[in-house]
Every structure is written in C-alpha cells, then in structure tokens.
Motif scaffolding. Structure first.
Motif, PDB file in Angstrom:
ATOM      1  N   THR A   1      13.131 -23.703  -9.624  1.00  0.00           N
ATOM      2  CA  THR A   1      14.550 -23.451  -9.872  1.00  0.00           C
ATOM      3  C   THR A   1      14.839 -23.413 -11.370  1.00  0.00           C
ATOM      4  O   THR A   1      15.576 -22.545 -11.862  1.00  0.00           O
TER       5      THR A   1
ATOM      6  N   TRP B   1      16.169 -13.136  -9.175  1.00  0.00           N
ATOM      7  CA  TRP B   1      16.119 -14.598  -9.209  1.00  0.00           C
ATOM      8  C   TRP B   1      17.384 -15.202  -8.616  1.00  0.00           C
ATOM      9  O   TRP B   1      17.334 -16.296  -8.008  1.00  0.00           O
ATOM     10  N   SER B   2      18.507 -14.524  -8.734  1.00  0.00           N
ATOM     11  CA  SER B   2      19.734 -15.041  -8.125  1.00  0.00           C
ATOM     12  C   SER B   2      19.596 -15.078  -6.616  1.00  0.00           C
ATOM     13  O   SER B   2      19.943 -16.082  -5.954  1.00  0.00           O
ATOM     14  N   GLU B   3      19.103 -13.990  -6.030  1.00  0.00           N
ATOM     15  CA  GLU B   3      18.909 -13.944  -4.576  1.00  0.00           C
ATOM     16  C   GLU B   3      17.881 -14.978  -4.135  1.00  0.00           C
ATOM     17  O   GLU B   3      18.014 -15.617  -3.069  1.00  0.00           O
ATOM     18  N   THR B   4      16.838 -15.134  -4.972  1.00  0.00           N
ATOM     19  CA  THR B   4      15.809 -16.110  -4.627  1.00  0.00           C
ATOM     20  C   THR B   4      16.376 -17.523  -4.613  1.00  0.00           C
ATOM     21  O   THR B   4      16.112 -18.325  -3.702  1.00  0.00           O
TER      22      THR B   4
ATOM     23  N   ILE C   1      19.520 -18.388  -4.287  1.00  0.00           N
ATOM     24  CA  ILE C   1      20.526 -18.541  -3.226  1.00  0.00           C
ATOM     25  C   ILE C   1      19.866 -18.872  -1.891  1.00  0.00           C
ATOM     26  O   ILE C   1      20.376 -19.666  -1.096  1.00  0.00           O
ATOM     27  N   SER C   2      18.686 -18.264  -1.664  1.00  0.00           N
ATOM     28  CA  SER C   2      17.988 -18.512  -0.390  1.00  0.00           C
ATOM     29  C   SER C   2      17.536 -19.957  -0.260  1.00  0.00           C
ATOM     30  O   SER C   2      17.354 -20.471   0.843  1.00  0.00           O
ATOM     31  N   GLY C   3      17.347 -20.661  -1.388  1.00  0.00           N
ATOM     32  CA  GLY C   3      17.013 -22.084  -1.384  1.00  0.00           C
ATOM     33  C   GLY C   3      15.556 -22.346  -0.995  1.00  0.00           C
ATOM     34  O   GLY C   3      14.728 -21.427  -0.821  1.00  0.00           O
ATOM     35  N   GLY C   4      15.198 -23.619  -0.905  1.00  0.00           N
ATOM     36  CA  GLY C   4      13.846 -23.999  -0.479  1.00  0.00           C
ATOM     37  C   GLY C   4      12.838 -24.073  -1.594  1.00  0.00           C
ATOM     38  O   GLY C   4      11.624 -24.065  -1.328  1.00  0.00           O
ATOM     39  N   TYR C   5      13.310 -24.076  -2.872  1.00  0.00           N
ATOM     40  CA  TYR C   5      12.374 -24.124  -3.989  1.00  0.00           C
ATOM     41  C   TYR C   5      12.457 -25.488  -4.671  1.00  0.00           C
ATOM     42  O   TYR C   5      13.513 -26.133  -4.702  1.00  0.00           O
TER      43      TYR C   5
END
Length: 480
Positions: free
Chosen positions: A276, A262-265, A267-271
């Motif tokens: 979030t 979830w941290s990587e997700t 960080i990638s942004g766009g949610y």
C-alpha cells in the motif's frame, strides 16, 4: 476605361508626370524660339536704324530731300520706313503714302524719351501682326524727327504656329509611348501581385503546401519569398504542434495510467502495508510529474501572452547554483554523475530567484539527462565584465548536432523524443532569461558535450535587516 486599382494609378501618374514635363519643356522651347526670331528682327532693324541716324547726321541737311534720300537708301525689303514728327504725326513713308494720322503706339514715346522704342501688336486697319522699332533723329544737337520701321511678323507667327503643331505632335507621340510603357510596367507589377494574392487566399484557407512560383525581383520577389517562408514555417510549426500533442498525450497518459492502476488496486484491498505504501508513493510521484507538465505548459502560455510577472531582487549566483545542485544531487547520483560548482564570491544578479532557479534547474536537468554515467557537470559563475555575470552549465554528454543546434530553443522541438518531455524547457528558459534583460548562448559539439552560458545583469546585494543579537547560521563550504 481602366478599372480602379494600382494599374490605373500607375498609368495615370506616369502619364500625368510626363505630360506636365512635356508641357513645361514645350512652353519654354516655344518661348525661346519666339524670342529668338523676334530678337533677330529687332536686331536687324536696330542696326539699320542706327546707320540711318548716322547718315542723317553726316548729311547735315534738314530738308525733305535728305529725308527722301534716307528713305531710299535705308529701306528694307518687306518693311515700311516712316519719318514722324516728335508728336507721332507721319511726315513721309517709304511706301509713298502719307496718311493723315498720328501714330499712338508705345514705341514712339519710348524713342522720344531717348531710347529705341519697340512695339509688337496688330496694325490698325489691316489687323496684321507687326513689329515697330523707332528712334529719334537729331540735327545740330536737337531732336527733330522720329525714324520708324514697321515690319510684318505674320510669317514668323505662322512658322511659330507650325513649330507648335509639330511640338504638340511629338508630345502626343511621347505620351502614347509612355502610356504603352506604363501599361507594361503596371502589368509587370500587378500580375505578380495578383498571383501572390491568389496564393495567399489559398494559404488563408489552410492550404499551406502551396507556394508562390515565379522568379520575381526586388521588393515583389522579397514579398513572395517571405510568404513562401511563412507557409513553410506554418507547416513546420503545425508538424511540431502535432508532435507536441502526440508527445504530451503520451506524457500525460503514462502517469495517469499508473495512478489509475494503483488506485483501482488499492481500492480492491487485500494488500499488506508495504505494498500500500509503495502504491501511494507511485501515485504521489506520478501526480508531481503531472503537475510539473501542467505548470510547464502554463508557464509557456503566460510567456507567450506576455503575462509572466517577475519579483525582481538581488539573487546570489553561488547560492542559486548550490540550490540547483542540492535539488538534482539525488538524480545525478543514480548515474554516478558528479556535479561541480565553481563560483566567485559576492556575485549578485538582478532577477526573480524562483524563475532563475527554474531556468538553471532545466539546464542542469537536461545536462544530467543527456550525460553518460560517471561523467561530470560543471556549474560556474563569474563576472564577465563590470555590468554582467556569466553563469555556465557545461557537460560532457552526447552533444547536439549542428542541424539541431539552431532549433533547440524552438518551442515543442525535441532532439530526442524518446527521452520524454514537452520540448518547451529551453524555449521557456530562453524567454525567462530575455525577460531578465539577459542572453542565453548554447555551444555544442556532437559526442563531446554542451555548454550553455547565461549572461545576467549584476546588481548590489540587499543589506540584511538589523537583529537584536548575533545569530548562528549554518554554513556551506567546499565542492559538491
């Protein structure tokens, strides 16, 4: 020469003890034999000298003729009969010799003093070992002569010497037998000990699958059994430790994987905000789970090293169980499990509130975890007697088999490893209860449920501090 060690000590001690015992027995035996033989000679002479004295009194003749008659009648074989003056000068003798000498041995003064004198020693001139017995002869109520018997005891001494040699030979034979026996006894002790030492050395190198073989008895058998049991327990503990490492690795990896994912997700942004928020909630939840695992391991480490500190006070039993129910109500609600409280009023136990809460949270959480949906869990508190309170957590869940019941409080042990956990919960709870001076008992029947009873010491409540005025406190009543 026997080398230093237990074998040498056993042999030497046995031989020393038996040697001293034999020496004492032989000395006493020889003294008794010597006394018996010498007393026999003395008694025989005493009887003869008394008869001679009686004869002389009857003869009533104070003349050389009566003395010669006395010598002739009362002489003994291999014995010299002498007639002396009161000062010890020899008058006549049964041997026919009348040496011009004075007898100075102790038997003559003893006889003159009124008794029967006795002396044993070396005769001057011949250096022969003799016994002399003397007694005074009276005539008309006055002392006139000393009647003295002198007999050789060389033959008796020779016989006594032969008896001594025989006794010494028997003693030496006994010592040889004892030495052989002590060697056998020492070997029967040392060989098993050497075997146990060799196996222990292998165990010290980490070879815990090796066992001490042999049907040993008594303390050595107990020692062998204890070492075998120790090795068995070490193997079991190592297996439990390996299982724990595998289990804790899995328990740690699962939340870490979720947190990392979830941290990587994120960080990638766009949610969107909802996703979030969900991700942050999962990260927070898994972090709490990790903290709980780490705290459980730290608690076990503190208990194991006796570093656990308790803040002792008066803890209300009913209030404690109410708090447990409030903490686990949501988890129980998900399985439609009903938490029931039955607690007497005014029960206070002596303990650390936070640690007791930890104990009953663990017990109740296990009950929720292993209880079927729609069941009930009972939490109760009552006075067991005047000094103890009985606090119970009882469920109607899957129960525990008799094989597992004796081990559920062992560290790292898990009845069902698929349900997760470290296997430390009950072990920590048990040690915390014991730190409070209490006891914890577990009763269970497979398929019918488990009852855990904790006994804690009763205490008086701590009085509340005085306040300036009345204060309205929220109350709790009824059953949850």
């Amino acid at each position: 020469m026997i080398k230093k060690g237990m074998r040498r000590q056993i042999v030497l001690h046995y031989i020393l003890v038996v040697f001293l015992a034999l020496l004492l027995v032989e000395v006493i035996f020889l003294l008794v034999i010597r006394t018996y033989y010498y007393d026999s000679i003395y008694n025989r002479i005493t009887t003869q000298i008394s008869q001679g004295e009686y004869f002389y009194r009857l003869s009533n003749e104070d003349s050389p003729i009566s003395l010669q008659e006395l010598l002739r009648i009362f002489a003994l074989n291999s014995t010299e009969l002498q007639v002396l003056t009161l000062s010890g000068d020899m008058i006549t003798s049964s041997t026919g010799f009348q040496p011009d000498r004075t007898i100075t041995t102790s038997d003559v003064p003893e006889a003159v003093g009124g008794g029967i004198g006795r002396w044993v020693g070396r005769q001057s001139g011949t250096n022969e070992s003799v016994m002399a017995v003397s007694k005074v002869l009276q005539s008309h109520g006055r002392d006139v002569y000393v009647l003295r018997y002198v007999t050789s005891v060389e033959r008796v001494d020779t016989d006594l010497f032969n008896v001594t040699l025989i006794s010494a030979g028997i003693g030496a034979a006994v010592l040889v037998i004892v030495a052989a026996f002590s060697f056998g006894l020492a070997n029967s002790i040392i060989k098993p000990l050497n075997n146990i030492t060799a196996v222990s050395a292998q165990m010290a190198k980490g070879k815990f699958n090796i066992r001490i073989k042999g049907d040993y008895r008594y303390e050595i058998g107990e020692l062998a059994s204890t070492l075998n049991y120790m090795a068995q327990e070490i193997v079991r503990s190592n297996q439990i430790k390996d299982d724990f490492i595998s289990s804790i690795s899995h328990e740690l990896r699962t939340p870490l994987t979720s947190i990392k994912g979830w941290s990587e997700t994120l960080i990638s942004g766009g949610y969107d905000p909802e996703e979030t928020k969900l991700g942050m909630s999962i990260i927070s939840k898994e972090s709490d789970r990790l903290i709980g695992l780490v705290e459980e391991i730290l608690d076990f480490s503190k208990l194991h090293q006796n570093e656990m500190k308790l803040s002792i006070g008066a803890v209300g039993a009913k209030e404690l169980l109410q708090e447990i129910i409030l903490n686990l109500w949501a988890k129980a609600e998900k399985k439609s499990i009903r938490l029931v409280l039955e607690a007497e009023e005014g029960i206070y136990v002596r303990g650390d509130a936070n640690r007791l809460k930890q104990v009953f949270l663990n017990l109740t959480d296990n009950a929720v975890k292993f209880s079927p949906e729609g069941s009930s869990i009972l939490l109760s508190a009552r006075r067991a007697d005047e000094t103890e309170a009985e606090m119970v957590v009882q469920d109607s869940g899957i129960g525990i088999s008799p094989d597992h019941l004796n081990r559920v409080k062992d560290r790292f042990f898990q009845v069902d490893s698929l349900n997760g956990g470290t296997g430390l919960g009950l072990a920590i709870s048990q040690q915390l209860v014991e730190l409070h001076g209490g006891t914890m008992e577990i009763e269970s029947e497979l398929g019918k449920g488990t009852r855990v009873t904790v006994y804690l010491q009763l205490t008086e409540p701590i009085p509340a501090p005085e306040t300036a005025g009345p204060e309205s406190l929220p109350g709790t009543g009824g059953t949850i």
